[in-house]
Design a protein around this motif. Structure first.
Motif, PDB file in Angstrom:
ATOM      1  N   THR A 100       0.840  -1.196   0.000  1.00 34.40           N
ATOM      2  CA  THR A 100       0.000   0.000   0.000  1.00 34.40           C
ATOM      3  C   THR A 100       0.876   1.248   0.000  1.00 34.40           C
ATOM      4  O   THR A 100       2.045   1.195   0.406  1.00 34.40           O
ATOM      5  CB  THR A 100      -0.915   0.026   1.238  1.00 34.40           C
ATOM      6  OG1 THR A 100      -0.114  -0.052   2.430  1.00 34.40           O
ATOM      7  CG2 THR A 100      -1.884  -1.159   1.209  1.00 34.40           C
ATOM      8  N   PRO A 101       0.357   2.393  -0.431  1.00 34.46           N
ATOM      9  CA  PRO A 101       1.170   3.622  -0.494  1.00 34.46           C
ATOM     10  C   PRO A 101       1.613   4.143   0.871  1.00 34.46           C
ATOM     11  O   PRO A 101       2.591   4.879   0.953  1.00 34.46           O
ATOM     12  CB  PRO A 101       0.247   4.625  -1.186  1.00 34.46           C
ATOM     13  CG  PRO A 101      -0.751   3.798  -1.910  1.00 34.46           C
ATOM     14  CD  PRO A 101      -0.954   2.589  -1.077  1.00 34.46           C
TER      15      PRO A 101
ATOM     16  N   SER B  84      10.488  -0.758 -11.407  1.00 31.34           N
ATOM     17  CA  SER B  84       9.037  -0.708 -11.585  1.00 31.34           C
ATOM     18  C   SER B  84       8.708  -0.869 -13.060  1.00 31.34           C
ATOM     19  O   SER B  84       9.540  -0.629 -13.922  1.00 31.34           O
ATOM     20  CB  SER B  84       8.470   0.618 -11.072  1.00 31.34           C
ATOM     21  OG  SER B  84       8.973   1.705 -11.832  1.00 31.34           O
TER      22      SER B  84
ATOM     23  N   LYS C 294       3.954   2.772 -13.522  1.00 32.28           N
ATOM     24  CA  LYS C 294       4.183   3.827 -12.533  1.00 32.28           C
ATOM     25  C   LYS C 294       5.223   3.395 -11.502  1.00 32.28           C
ATOM     26  O   LYS C 294       5.222   2.264 -11.047  1.00 32.28           O
ATOM     27  CB  LYS C 294       2.866   4.172 -11.825  1.00 32.28           C
ATOM     28  CG  LYS C 294       1.797   4.736 -12.735  1.00 32.28           C
ATOM     29  CD  LYS C 294       0.696   5.433 -11.955  1.00 32.28           C
ATOM     30  CE  LYS C 294       0.036   4.546 -10.944  1.00 32.28           C
ATOM     31  NZ  LYS C 294      -1.075   5.229 -10.264  1.00 32.28           N
TER      32      LYS C 294
ATOM     33  N   LYS D 229       6.939   3.261  -7.785  1.00 40.88           N
ATOM     34  CA  LYS D 229       6.338   3.015  -6.478  1.00 40.88           C
ATOM     35  C   LYS D 229       6.906   3.981  -5.454  1.00 40.88           C
ATOM     36  O   LYS D 229       8.124   4.042  -5.252  1.00 40.88           O
ATOM     37  CB  LYS D 229       6.626   1.572  -6.062  1.00 40.88           C
ATOM     38  CG  LYS D 229       5.915   1.092  -4.805  1.00 40.88           C
ATOM     39  CD  LYS D 229       6.224  -0.394  -4.608  1.00 40.88           C
ATOM     40  CE  LYS D 229       5.512  -0.965  -3.401  1.00 40.88           C
ATOM     41  NZ  LYS D 229       5.818  -2.418  -3.228  1.00 40.88           N
TER      42      LYS D 229
ATOM     43  N   VAL E 139       6.315   5.319  -1.369  1.00 44.33           N
ATOM     44  CA  VAL E 139       5.679   4.883  -0.120  1.00 44.33           C
ATOM     45  C   VAL E 139       5.935   5.904   0.977  1.00 44.33           C
ATOM     46  O   VAL E 139       7.064   6.383   1.143  1.00 44.33           O
ATOM     47  CB  VAL E 139       6.239   3.506   0.325  1.00 44.33           C
ATOM     48  CG1 VAL E 139       5.655   3.094   1.669  1.00 44.33           C
ATOM     49  CG2 VAL E 139       5.962   2.444  -0.738  1.00 44.33           C
ATOM     50  N   ARG E 140       4.881   6.242   1.702  1.00 42.84           N
ATOM     51  CA  ARG E 140       5.022   7.067   2.920  1.00 42.84           C
ATOM     52  C   ARG E 140       5.248   6.108   4.069  1.00 42.84           C
ATOM     53  O   ARG E 140       4.354   5.364   4.479  1.00 42.84           O
ATOM     54  CB  ARG E 140       3.761   7.901   3.136  1.00 42.84           C
ATOM     55  CG  ARG E 140       3.810   8.771   4.400  1.00 42.84           C
ATOM     56  CD  ARG E 140       4.794   9.911   4.234  1.00 42.84           C
ATOM     57  NE  ARG E 140       4.674  10.890   5.310  1.00 42.84           N
ATOM     58  CZ  ARG E 140       5.456  10.917   6.386  1.00 42.84           C
ATOM     59  NH1 ARG E 140       6.423  10.002   6.527  1.00 42.84           N
ATOM     60  NH2 ARG E 140       5.304  11.837   7.300  1.00 42.84           N
TER      61      ARG E 140
ATOM     62  N   PHE F 265       5.090  13.580  -0.485  1.00 36.48           N
ATOM     63  CA  PHE F 265       4.539  12.275  -0.837  1.00 36.48           C
ATOM     64  C   PHE F 265       3.389  12.425  -1.831  1.00 36.48           C
ATOM     65  O   PHE F 265       3.335  11.729  -2.853  1.00 36.48           O
ATOM     66  CB  PHE F 265       4.067  11.568   0.433  1.00 36.48           C
ATOM     67  CG  PHE F 265       3.223  10.357   0.184  1.00 36.48           C
ATOM     68  CD1 PHE F 265       3.751   9.225  -0.415  1.00 36.48           C
ATOM     69  CD2 PHE F 265       1.887  10.348   0.559  1.00 36.48           C
ATOM     70  CE1 PHE F 265       2.964   8.111  -0.654  1.00 36.48           C
ATOM     71  CE2 PHE F 265       1.097   9.231   0.333  1.00 36.48           C
ATOM     72  CZ  PHE F 265       1.633   8.114  -0.266  1.00 36.48           C
TER      73      PHE F 265
ATOM     74  N   GLN G  80       3.158  11.436  -6.033  1.00 36.23           N
ATOM     75  CA  GLN G  80       2.084  10.584  -6.552  1.00 36.23           C
ATOM     76  C   GLN G  80       1.365  11.233  -7.735  1.00 36.23           C
ATOM     77  O   GLN G  80       0.632  10.566  -8.463  1.00 36.23           O
ATOM     78  CB  GLN G  80       1.042  10.314  -5.444  1.00 36.23           C
ATOM     79  CG  GLN G  80       1.558   9.511  -4.267  1.00 36.23           C
ATOM     80  CD  GLN G  80       1.527   8.012  -4.543  1.00 36.23           C
ATOM     81  OE1 GLN G  80       1.495   7.586  -5.690  1.00 36.23           O
ATOM     82  NE2 GLN G  80       1.547   7.214  -3.495  1.00 36.23           N
TER      83      GLN G  80
ATOM     84  N   ARG H 217       5.153  12.495 -11.922  1.00 33.84           N
ATOM     85  CA  ARG H 217       5.530  11.248 -12.586  1.00 33.84           C
ATOM     86  C   ARG H 217       6.054  11.506 -13.997  1.00 33.84           C
ATOM     87  O   ARG H 217       6.989  10.862 -14.457  1.00 33.84           O
ATOM     88  CB  ARG H 217       4.338  10.288 -12.612  1.00 33.84           C
ATOM     89  CG  ARG H 217       3.997   9.735 -11.226  1.00 33.84           C
ATOM     90  CD  ARG H 217       2.867   8.721 -11.280  1.00 33.84           C
ATOM     91  NE  ARG H 217       2.545   8.230  -9.952  1.00 33.84           N
ATOM     92  CZ  ARG H 217       3.216   7.261  -9.324  1.00 33.84           C
ATOM     93  NH1 ARG H 217       4.243   6.689  -9.922  1.00 33.84           N
ATOM     94  NH2 ARG H 217       2.868   6.871  -8.121  1.00 33.84           N
TER      95      ARG H 217
END
Length: 460
Positions: A329-330, A401, A404, A406, A408-409, A437, A441, A446
């Motif tokens: 999960t993010p 990857s 997209k 990846k 993560v916070r 963060f 995203q 990106r």
């Protein structure tokens, strides 16, 4: 003929042998395109520094039957196969030997599909590095791959007015070691075009790498460098007569910059350059660091059950993310880490600081008996089991990857191995971790970051 020859050879030679020598064979249609361009200068002779099974030779003969062709090949086995199974080969001068160790030649035209392997996997790496310093007065990075070394040497051997065509990984366009390659290509306006080949798996099914064709010439004309991309091989024969994605003056190309951004469609409504003009560099808010490199993850990481079985106190371990897939999960929390621990995932990193307890001492001795102290990284450390120090990073970025990237916070107290890059904020960024963060995203971020990534192949 050449495609059939490559298929037959691959069916009887082990993949391990081909991978060890970086052998990936050029499709005939690609070889035709490259030979036609290289010989357009009117050269009397065409040279291939990595002959293999002769893809370029057969393409050149199909275009110009009387063309003289010379080749070099390090693998005696593949040469023997070629000479045994290929049809009669007129006007071919073929020599067995190491191209990177053979200096002092000049060629009117060069066409090549160099070996695809990392420089560290090349047997006589130290000798090759020394020879480049001696002959070209350039010091190559230890991360330089073999293909880039072939390209640099061939550029030095190209005769005045000559042309060169290389099919090779394009990762050097976005790497630190690639700076010296790009700088050399820009000298005297040699670089004419870069063609990014999107269907990598169609060309080299077994390779995982970005792929493209480098076209260079010593015609002394300073011209804009053209950037193309082809979506399928049917587009390749006419690509140079089509409108390039970008056309950039060589004086505007900085070897220290990453060049993948120039393959963006310049006709797109989204302009990275416009966005960048209103942004600050990420290092204004902090710095990136790779994760901890243990040199032997299978030894240094373990699950709760194994730790208990060995009788080693938890005080000798740090909570750690050892695999990218452990974070799904993010946002990653203490609760998420506890779930990994309860599922007996490998989330404990051995951390011996000071005199080890008896159980730890026994485990380290068992590791030595299995040779872990002799691994490349461990043998460089004193003591061999002492790892790098890291603190938990609030932002993690997946190293590899598809699609997209990846991000993560990280709200847990877990550190991470090299499966993630860590972002550590400075005084400006400490209060903005959540905002950073969310920014990373975003679609705009990106797109901007995508122009600075190292690209391999098949979307990786």
């Amino acid at each position: 003929m050449t495609d059939d020859l490559a298929g037959a050879y691959s069916s009887i030679v082990s993949p391990e042998h081909r991978r060890a020598l970086g052998q990936f064979f050029t499709p005939y249609s690609v070889a035709i395109f490259m030979c036609r361009w290289a010989m357009a200068s009117g050269a009397d002779e065409l040279h291939d520094p990595a002959f293999g099974l002769g893809s370029f030779y057969f393409a050149a003969k199909a275009l110009f039957a009387s063309q003289k062709f010379t080749g070099k090949e390090i693998d005696a086995d593949i040469l023997d196969y070629f000479l045994t199974h290929a049809p009669e080969a007129p006007r071919l001068v073929l020599r067995q030997g190491d191209y990177l160790a053979d200096w002092g030649k000049t060629h009117e035209a060069i066409v090549c599909n160099p070996p695809y392997m990392r420089f560290q996997h090349f047997a006589n790496r130290c000798e090759v590095l020394a020879s480049f310093e001696r002959h070209l007065k350039m010091k190559l990075s230890g991360y330089t791959n073999i293909a880039s070394a072939f390209l640099l040497k061939s550029l030095s051997e190209l005769a005045s007015g000559g042309r060169l065509a290389f099919i090779m990984p394009l990762e050097f366009l976005n790497t630190g070691y690639g700076k010296i390659v790009k700088d050399r290509l820009l000298q005297n306006g040699m670089l004419k075009a870069l063609i990014k080949l999107e269907p990598e798996k169609e060309i080299f099914p077994d390779a995982t790498t970005s792929l493209g064709i480098v076209l260079a010439s010593k015609n002394a004309l300073i011209e804009p460098v053209r950037f193309y991309a082809v979506q399928n091989l049917e587009e390749l024969p006419n690509v140079l007569s089509s409108l390039p994605l970008r056309e950039v003056d060589s004086t505007d190309l900085d070897p220290a910059e990453k060049w993948f951004k120039y393959f963006e469609d310049g006709r797109s409504s989204f302009s990275v350059s416009d966005c960048v003009s209103d942004c600050v560099s990420v290092d204004f808010y902090g710095r990136f660091s790779r994760g901890i490199a243990t040199g032997a993850n299978e030894f240094f990481t373990m699950s709760r059950s194994k730790r208990t079985q060995l009788g080693i106190s938890r005080s000798y371990f740090l909570p750690c993310i050892s695999k990218s897939a452990q974070i799904k999960t993010p946002v990653f929390t203490h609760s998420d880490f506890s779930e990994l621990e309860d599922s007996d995932s490998k989330v404990f990193l051995l951390n011996v600081d000071g005199e080890p307890a008896e159980a730890v001492y026994d485990y380290l001795n068992a590791g030595k008996k299995m040779g872990y102290h002799l691994r490349y990284l461990t043998k460089m450390r004193t003591p061999w089991y002492k790892l790098e120090r890291r603190t938990p990073a609030p932002l993690l970025f997946g190293v590899f990857s598809r699609g997209k990237y990846k991000v993560v916070r990280n709200l847990s107290s877990a550190i991470n191995l090299t499966c993630y890059h860590s972002f550590y904020p400075n005084l400006f960024g400490q209060r903005l971790c959540d905002a950073l963060f969310l920014y990373f995203q975003s679609r705009a971020a990106r797109r901007i970051l995508s122009t600075n990534m190292r690209r391999y192949g098949d979307g990786l």
